[in-house]
Design a protein around this motif. Structure first.
Motif, PDB file in Angstrom:
ATOM      1  N   ARG A  53      48.708  95.108  52.134  1.00  0.00           N
ATOM      2  CA  ARG A  53      49.754  96.089  51.869  1.00  0.00           C
ATOM      3  C   ARG A  53      51.107  95.586  52.365  1.00  0.00           C
ATOM      4  O   ARG A  53      52.136  95.844  51.749  1.00  0.00           O
ATOM      5  CB  ARG A  53      49.421  97.427  52.537  1.00  0.00           C
ATOM      6  CG  ARG A  53      48.351  98.178  51.823  1.00  0.00           C
ATOM      7  CD  ARG A  53      48.028  99.479  52.531  1.00  0.00           C
ATOM      8  NE  ARG A  53      47.585 100.429  51.531  1.00  0.00           N
ATOM      9  CZ  ARG A  53      47.970 101.690  51.466  1.00  0.00           C
ATOM     10  NH1 ARG A  53      48.752 102.174  52.379  1.00  0.00           N
ATOM     11  NH2 ARG A  53      47.537 102.470  50.520  1.00  0.00           N
ATOM     12  N   HIS A  54      51.105  94.878  53.476  1.00  0.00           N
ATOM     13  CA  HIS A  54      52.356  94.326  54.009  1.00  0.00           C
ATOM     14  C   HIS A  54      52.964  93.337  53.022  1.00  0.00           C
ATOM     15  O   HIS A  54      54.163  93.378  52.750  1.00  0.00           O
ATOM     16  CB  HIS A  54      52.100  93.643  55.356  1.00  0.00           C
ATOM     17  CG  HIS A  54      53.296  92.932  55.881  1.00  0.00           C
ATOM     18  ND1 HIS A  54      54.371  93.607  56.420  1.00  0.00           N
ATOM     19  CD2 HIS A  54      53.594  91.617  55.941  1.00  0.00           C
ATOM     20  CE1 HIS A  54      55.279  92.727  56.784  1.00  0.00           C
ATOM     21  NE2 HIS A  54      54.836  91.513  56.508  1.00  0.00           N
ATOM     22  N   ALA A 105      54.521  95.117  50.120  1.00  0.00           N
ATOM     23  CA  ALA A 105      55.662  95.973  50.424  1.00  0.00           C
ATOM     24  C   ALA A 105      56.849  95.237  51.025  1.00  0.00           C
ATOM     25  O   ALA A 105      57.952  95.789  51.066  1.00  0.00           O
ATOM     26  CB  ALA A 105      55.220  97.073  51.379  1.00  0.00           C
ATOM     27  N   ALA A 159      59.650 103.307  56.193  1.00  0.00           N
ATOM     28  CA  ALA A 159      58.758 103.944  55.214  1.00  0.00           C
ATOM     29  C   ALA A 159      57.716 102.957  54.707  1.00  0.00           C
ATOM     30  O   ALA A 159      56.543 103.303  54.521  1.00  0.00           O
ATOM     31  CB  ALA A 159      59.569 104.504  54.053  1.00  0.00           C
ATOM     32  N   THR A 160      58.125 101.715  54.502  1.00  0.00           N
ATOM     33  CA  THR A 160      57.196 100.690  54.055  1.00  0.00           C
ATOM     34  C   THR A 160      56.149 100.406  55.124  1.00  0.00           C
ATOM     35  O   THR A 160      54.963 100.272  54.839  1.00  0.00           O
ATOM     36  CB  THR A 160      57.962  99.407  53.707  1.00  0.00           C
ATOM     37  OG1 THR A 160      58.957  99.722  52.743  1.00  0.00           O
ATOM     38  CG2 THR A 160      57.043  98.355  53.157  1.00  0.00           C
ATOM     39  N   VAL A 169      55.069 102.426  57.494  1.00  0.00           N
ATOM     40  CA  VAL A 169      54.140 103.556  57.593  1.00  0.00           C
ATOM     41  C   VAL A 169      53.143 103.512  56.430  1.00  0.00           C
ATOM     42  O   VAL A 169      51.953 103.762  56.618  1.00  0.00           O
ATOM     43  CB  VAL A 169      54.906 104.892  57.638  1.00  0.00           C
ATOM     44  CG1 VAL A 169      53.973 106.064  57.485  1.00  0.00           C
ATOM     45  CG2 VAL A 169      55.680 105.004  58.942  1.00  0.00           C
ATOM     46  N   TRP A 170      53.599 103.155  55.236  1.00  0.00           N
ATOM     47  CA  TRP A 170      52.690 103.035  54.096  1.00  0.00           C
ATOM     48  C   TRP A 170      51.647 101.946  54.356  1.00  0.00           C
ATOM     49  O   TRP A 170      50.478 102.109  54.016  1.00  0.00           O
ATOM     50  CB  TRP A 170      53.482 102.720  52.826  1.00  0.00           C
ATOM     51  CG  TRP A 170      52.615 102.510  51.630  1.00  0.00           C
ATOM     52  CD1 TRP A 170      51.989 103.478  50.897  1.00  0.00           C
ATOM     53  CD2 TRP A 170      52.252 101.267  51.044  1.00  0.00           C
ATOM     54  NE1 TRP A 170      51.269 102.894  49.867  1.00  0.00           N
ATOM     55  CE2 TRP A 170      51.423 101.538  49.952  1.00  0.00           C
ATOM     56  CE3 TRP A 170      52.562  99.942  51.331  1.00  0.00           C
ATOM     57  CZ2 TRP A 170      50.895 100.542  49.140  1.00  0.00           C
ATOM     58  CZ3 TRP A 170      52.038  98.955  50.525  1.00  0.00           C
ATOM     59  CH2 TRP A 170      51.213  99.262  49.447  1.00  0.00           C
ATOM     60  N   GLU A 171      52.084 100.844  54.963  1.00  0.00           N
ATOM     61  CA  GLU A 171      51.155  99.750  55.268  1.00  0.00           C
ATOM     62  C   GLU A 171      50.091 100.181  56.273  1.00  0.00           C
ATOM     63  O   GLU A 171      48.922  99.848  56.143  1.00  0.00           O
ATOM     64  CB  GLU A 171      51.905  98.564  55.880  1.00  0.00           C
ATOM     65  CG  GLU A 171      52.851  97.883  54.948  1.00  0.00           C
ATOM     66  CD  GLU A 171      53.748  96.911  55.690  1.00  0.00           C
ATOM     67  OE1 GLU A 171      53.477  96.583  56.860  1.00  0.00           O
ATOM     68  OE2 GLU A 171      54.725  96.449  55.080  1.00  0.00           O
ATOM     69  N   PHE A 197      49.179 103.307  57.190  1.00  0.00           N
ATOM     70  CA  PHE A 197      48.583 104.638  57.054  1.00  0.00           C
ATOM     71  C   PHE A 197      47.054 104.636  56.990  1.00  0.00           C
ATOM     72  O   PHE A 197      46.423 105.454  57.665  1.00  0.00           O
ATOM     73  CB  PHE A 197      49.163 105.369  55.843  1.00  0.00           C
ATOM     74  CG  PHE A 197      48.716 106.787  55.764  1.00  0.00           C
ATOM     75  CD1 PHE A 197      49.256 107.738  56.613  1.00  0.00           C
ATOM     76  CD2 PHE A 197      47.736 107.176  54.874  1.00  0.00           C
ATOM     77  CE1 PHE A 197      48.835 109.049  56.571  1.00  0.00           C
ATOM     78  CE2 PHE A 197      47.305 108.479  54.821  1.00  0.00           C
ATOM     79  CZ  PHE A 197      47.855 109.424  55.668  1.00  0.00           C
ATOM     80  N   ILE A 223      52.928 108.562  63.176  1.00  0.00           N
ATOM     81  CA  ILE A 223      53.803 108.282  62.039  1.00  0.00           C
ATOM     82  C   ILE A 223      55.260 108.493  62.423  1.00  0.00           C
ATOM     83  O   ILE A 223      56.127 107.675  62.116  1.00  0.00           O
ATOM     84  CB  ILE A 223      53.399 109.148  60.831  1.00  0.00           C
ATOM     85  CG1 ILE A 223      52.074 108.649  60.270  1.00  0.00           C
ATOM     86  CG2 ILE A 223      54.475 109.137  59.758  1.00  0.00           C
ATOM     87  CD1 ILE A 223      51.483 109.550  59.212  1.00  0.00           C
TER      88      ILE A 223
END
Length: 77
Positions: free
Chosen positions: A25-26, A29, A41-42, A44-46, A48, A66
């Motif tokens: 994910r990193h 993103a 935000a990126t 946190v998405w990575e 989550f 978060i």
């Protein structure tokens, strides 16, 4: 350590698959970084899926984690 406490802990330990998922994910993103919105935000998405596993039974802890990630990455240059 009691058997009950040990089984609760097993569900919260990150394994190699969780770490690799965050890494993939990193790399997806990292190209979205810009100086206007920052990287929080990126990030946190990575993280989550891993954070969800760690705080499986604690939604307040997940929310606090978060929020902590947003504050830390938005205040660093």
């Amino acid at each position: 350590m009691s058997k009950e406490k040990n089984t609760i802990q097993e569900g919260r330990v990150l394994n190699k698959k969780d770490i690799w998922r965050a890494m993939r994910r990193h790399y997806l993103a990292i190209s979205t970084y810009n100086y206007d919105s920052g990287f929080a935000a990126t990030l946190v998405w990575e993280l989550f899926p891993a954070l969800s596993k760690i705080y499986k039974d604690d939604p307040d802890g997940l929310q606090a984690s978060i929020d902590n990630q947003f504050k830390f990455y938005n205040c660093n240059p």
